[in-house]
Design a protein around this motif. Structure first.
Motif, PDB file in Angstrom:
ATOM      1  N   UNK A   1       0.860  -1.183   0.000  1.00 24.67           N
ATOM      2  CA  UNK A   1       0.000   0.000   0.000  1.00 24.67           C
ATOM      3  C   UNK A   1       0.899   1.236   0.000  1.00 24.67           C
ATOM      4  N   UNK A   2       0.662   2.139  -0.966  1.00 21.71           N
ATOM      5  CA  UNK A   2       1.480   3.350  -1.083  1.00 21.71           C
ATOM      6  C   UNK A   2       0.664   4.549  -0.593  1.00 21.71           C
ATOM      7  N   UNK A   3       1.239   5.346   0.317  1.00 21.06           N
ATOM      8  CA  UNK A   3       0.615   6.597   0.763  1.00 21.06           C
ATOM      9  C   UNK A   3       1.716   7.644   0.943  1.00 21.06           C
ATOM     10  N   UNK A   4       1.299   8.849   1.319  1.00 22.89           N
ATOM     11  CA  UNK A   4       2.278   9.869   1.725  1.00 22.89           C
ATOM     12  C   UNK A   4       2.001  10.261   3.176  1.00 22.89           C
ATOM     13  N   UNK A   5       1.554   9.275   3.963  1.00 19.09           N
ATOM     14  CA  UNK A   5       1.090   9.571   5.332  1.00 19.09           C
ATOM     15  C   UNK A   5       2.159   9.385   6.400  1.00 19.09           C
ATOM     16  N   UNK A   6       3.348   8.859   6.031  1.00 19.43           N
ATOM     17  CA  UNK A   6       4.399   8.647   7.034  1.00 19.43           C
ATOM     18  C   UNK A   6       3.906   7.769   8.162  1.00 19.43           C
TER      19      UNK A   6
ATOM     20  N   UNK B   1       5.181  14.566  -3.977  1.00 14.99           N
ATOM     21  CA  UNK B   1       5.305  14.528  -5.442  1.00 14.99           C
ATOM     22  C   UNK B   1       5.250  13.107  -5.974  1.00 14.99           C
ATOM     23  N   UNK B   2       5.917  12.198  -5.280  1.00 22.22           N
ATOM     24  CA  UNK B   2       5.898  10.787  -5.721  1.00 22.22           C
ATOM     25  C   UNK B   2       4.485  10.217  -5.632  1.00 22.22           C
ATOM     26  N   UNK B   3       3.759  10.623  -4.589  1.00 20.48           N
ATOM     27  CA  UNK B   3       2.397  10.093  -4.424  1.00 20.48           C
ATOM     28  C   UNK B   3       1.476  10.646  -5.516  1.00 20.48           C
TER      29      UNK B   3
END
Ligand SMILES: NC(=O)c1ccc[n+]([C@@H]2O[C@H](COP(=O)([O-])OP(=O)(O)OC[C@H]3O[C@@H](n4cnc5c(N)ncnc54)[C@H](OP(=O)(O)O)[C@@H]3O)[C@@H](O)[C@H]2O)c1
Length: 264
Positions: free
Chosen positions: A140-145, A206-208
């Motif tokens: 699972x990919x997020x930008x949530x740290x 940016x990656x997300x």
């Protein structure tokens, strides 16, 4: 009394319909497949909105700013006797923000209104959502740290919505599940239920955005979602409320219970 439910075939809408019908409320379903109602086609709007007293409002999905599409329809319906509006918004969307915030401001012009501000749906881990696809693929990919989210069951959101549509939960309702989990923790819960490893990969804003655009999302919407992930990373969503229990009389279901029922 006629209650119009937009998004009536969707994750929340179909549950709102079921909850209202269980309460004996007369429901008119609106969506492209349910009734031919299309936000993008103004010739379909009057048939849906005419004579409606109450409205469950789910704005067009994928529109970063739904106000230009929904605003004229809603204003016209209010002029023609619509009394109560229950808007599905989102926990991190403040009334002062642009886009959905603008819609929430307009909804406050209704004689009676509720703005539902649910946290992230537990159902994102099941069905068609990108997170569910990630669970199936094992990543699972997020930008949530390490930010935490109080994932909430769509059945609980619908139960609150059904009370609100009947006038029992006015004003803003910040709806959460019973516990806030990081995506690392939520992926561990999902892994245990599905029986294979599920990794959480947290990437930059940016990656997300690029990741979501590659998956087919329009860039403005991808930027909105990435912005929400950044807020989660900054702990903005690390909170729980008692709204589900206070409004419905029963506690919210935890993520593992929802996932076990849907995935096991
Ligand atoms: N997922 C989350 O974690 C989360 C958290 C907080 C808030 N939210 C908010 O929840 C909303 C999504 O709700 P949901 O999950 O219940 O929706 P959903 O499952 O994506 O369903 C979308 C509904 O809208 C209908 N629809 C789509 N395009 C339409 C169009 N052009 N005209 C008329 N109807 C249309 C669909 O039916 P047809 O295909 O038949 O038209 C369907 O009934 C979003 O606004 C999001 O901001 C989501």
């Amino acid at each position: 009394m006629v209650t119009l439910v937009t998004g009536a075939t969707g994750t929340t809408g179909r549950r709102v319909v079921a909850a209202l019908e269980a309460d004996g409320v007369t429901v008119r379903r609106a969506s492209r497949s349910a009734s031919g109602f299309d936000w993008a086609d103004p010739t379909t709007h009057d048939a849906a909105f005419d004579g409606a007293d109450a409205l469950y409002l789910m704005a067009p999905v994928g529109e970063a700013d739904p106000l230009p599409v929904v605003g004229p329809v809603l204003r016209r319906a209010l002029e023609r006797g619509l009394r109560r509006v229950v808007l599905l918004s989102s926990s991190l969307i403040e009334p002062s923000s642009t886009g959905y915030g603008g819609l929430a401001t307009l909804v406050r012009e209704a004689p009676e209104w509720t703005v539902l501000r649910p946290s992230w749906f537990a159902q994102n881990f099941t069905g068609d959502h990108a997170v569910a696809a990630g669970v199936r693929a094992g990543r699972v990919v997020t930008a949530t740290g390490r930010g935490r989210v109080p994932f909430v069951d769509a059945d609980d959101i619908a139960a609150v919505a059904a009370v609100a549509v009947q006038g029992g939960a006015p004003g803003e309702q910040l709806i959460t599940g019973p516990a806030a989990l990081s995506y690392d923790e939520a992926c561990d819960v999902a892994a245990e239920v599905v029986g294979h490893p599920v990794e959480h990969l947290s990437v930059s804003f940016g990656e997300f955005v690029d990741h979501q655009v590659a998956a087919g999302l329009p860039r403005p919407m991808a930027e909105v979602l990435a912005g929400l992930d950044e807020l989660i990373a900054a702990s903005a969503e690390d909170r729980i409320t008692d709204v589900v229990e206070r409004v419905t009389g029963r506690p919210p279901r935890p993520l593992d219970t929802v996932l076990r029922a849907a995935l096991a």
